[in-house]
Design an enzyme around this catalytic site. Structure first.
Site, PDB file in Angstrom:
ATOM      1  N   SER A  99       1.032  -1.165   0.011  1.00 46.41           N
ATOM      2  CA  SER A  99      -0.132  -0.047  -0.002  1.00 46.41           C
ATOM      3  C   SER A  99       0.885   1.302  -0.079  1.00 46.41           C
ATOM      4  CB  SER A  99      -0.918   0.044   1.290  1.00 46.41           C
ATOM      5  OG  SER A  99      -1.707  -1.153   1.343  1.00 46.41           O
TER       6      SER A  99
ATOM      7  N   HIS B 139      -0.172  -2.317  -7.393  1.00 49.59           N
ATOM      8  CA  HIS B 139      -1.051  -1.955  -6.146  1.00 49.59           C
ATOM      9  C   HIS B 139      -2.419  -2.152  -6.723  1.00 49.59           C
ATOM     10  CE1 HIS B 139      -2.626   1.039  -3.065  1.00 49.59           C
ATOM     11  NE2 HIS B 139      -2.551  -0.060  -2.747  1.00 49.59           N
TER      12      HIS B 139
ATOM     13  N   GLU C 132      -2.511   0.230  -9.621  1.00 56.00           N
ATOM     14  CA  GLU C 132      -1.339   1.203  -9.631  1.00 56.00           C
ATOM     15  C   GLU C 132      -0.068   0.772  -9.906  1.00 56.00           C
ATOM     16  OE1 GLU C 132      -1.451   3.288  -5.643  1.00 56.00           O
ATOM     17  OE2 GLU C 132      -0.859   4.987  -6.782  1.00 56.00           O
TER      18      GLU C 132
ATOM     19  N   ASN D 265      -3.075   5.996  -2.100  1.00 56.72           N
ATOM     20  CA  ASN D 265      -3.016   6.271  -0.603  1.00 56.72           C
ATOM     21  C   ASN D 265      -2.433   7.567  -0.101  1.00 56.72           C
ATOM     22  OD1 ASN D 265      -4.184   3.776   0.207  1.00 56.72           O
ATOM     23  ND2 ASN D 265      -2.578   2.717  -0.213  1.00 56.72           N
TER      24      ASN D 265
END
Ligand code: 3HC
Length: 282
Positions: free
Chosen positions: A119, A140, A152, A190
């Site tokens: 993450s 990701h 991602e 994130n």
């Protein structure tokens, strides 16, 4: 090397989801975890999700059966040695991930790709402990993996163009949209999502509004499918805290300071949906 085999390391929510979409898209999957029980829970989760998808007509009965038939489980990391790509989805702990990458780097074939679903942990760092850092990249996925359209892609400093293009092609083959991010704390999603959730927790802990009204405000006021506190419970409060710690430490900027209440909940074992209690009870 088995060109059709993807290794998935870690049988939590994310690992199970990655295994499921990989198998649904025709790959053989080796799902590895140290914990046999976690593997059994992952298989149950995958069966449940495939049932839902076939119930909706998104998958046929045959596709569901075939996908399940393509997933094998293992409690030895060595079983991933012949995979053309290994996707690591272990808990958000840099030391643990480094150990896994080090071991994988020693055992996979010369042209295999090592990807991390981290993450927020640095891909450059994970690559640095492997024999061939140019073959490491970030991949990701978003939770729940079978429904969320995004992957991602993250280039570590050492990631080769060839590796990155292979990761992009794989994500697209898995039916996902792809964005490219540089290797900086939190990447894109994130970096933006975790501070928003953190702010919602600060607002809640200051008594600005009830949890329900904070979530309702963000759902109805900004068209988010889940409010930030519900989403935090869904993703796992330990995961949110780990991401915020990486942002806070990585940028050294107090704006990323995790809300003390979040830290307290994690200390208490209130991790959200998976533990039965977070901002809500389950
Ligand atoms: N597999 C298959 N089907 C599923 C499923 C799964 N894992 N989870 C839910 N579904 C199905 C449900 O059965 C339901 O089907 P139905 O329409 O036939 O009833 C449908 O999906 C919708 O589910 P729900 O009615 O339970 O709830 P929602 O309409 O709210 O949809 C959601 C669920 C897609 C999860 C939606 O709430 C959503 O998009 N939430 C936000 C998720 C998000 O932001 N994820 C990213 C988190 S950040 C991240 O992952 C990064 C990490 O590093 C922290």
């Amino acid at each position: 090397m088995h060109d059709k085999t993807i290794g998935v390391v870690g049988a939590g929510q994310m690992g199970a989801g990655i295994a499921q979409v990989s198998a649904t898209r025709g790959f053989e999957v080796l799902l590895y975890d140290v914990d046999e029980e976690a593997l059994n829970r992952a298989l149950d989760r995958i069966k449940g999700s495939l049932e839902k998808l076939s119930g909706k007509g998104t998958l046929s009965e045959e596709e569901k059966r075939d996908a399940l038939g393509r997933i094998r489980t293992a409690t030895s990391l060595k079983s991933c040695k012949d995979a053309f790509c290994v996707i690591e989805a272990a808990p958000e702990n840099a030391a643990l991930k480094k150990e896994i990458f080090h071991q994988l780097g020693e055992m996979v074939h010369a042209d295999a790709i090592l990807a991390s679903n981290t993450s927020s942990i640095s891909i450059t760092l994970l690559a640095s402990v492997t024999a061939h850092p140019e073959r490491v990249a970030g991949m990701h996925f978003m939770n729940p993996v079978p429904l969320m359209k995004l992957v991602e892609g993250i280039r570590g400093l050492q990631t080769s163009e060839e590796t990155f293009l292979k990761v992009k092609a794989l994500a697209q083959h898995l039916g996902k949209e792809f964005i490219e991010a540089k290797d900086a704390p939190g990447f894109v999603v994130n970096r933006i999502l975790a501070p928003m959730i953190n702010e919602a927790i600060y607002a809640y802990s200051e008594g600005l509004a009830t949890a329900e009204d904070i979530d309702k405000g963000m759902m109805l006021g900004t068209n988010q499918p889940m409010g930030p506190l519900t989403l935090a419970d869904y993703v796992g409060l330990d995961v949110i805290l780990a991401v915020l710690e990486v942002l806070h430490e990585g940028f050294g900027d107090p704006k990323y300071r995790p809300a003390p209440l979040l830290r307290q909940y994690v200390t208490a074992g209130w991790l959200g949906r998976k533990s039965g209690r977070g901002f809500y009870q389950y």
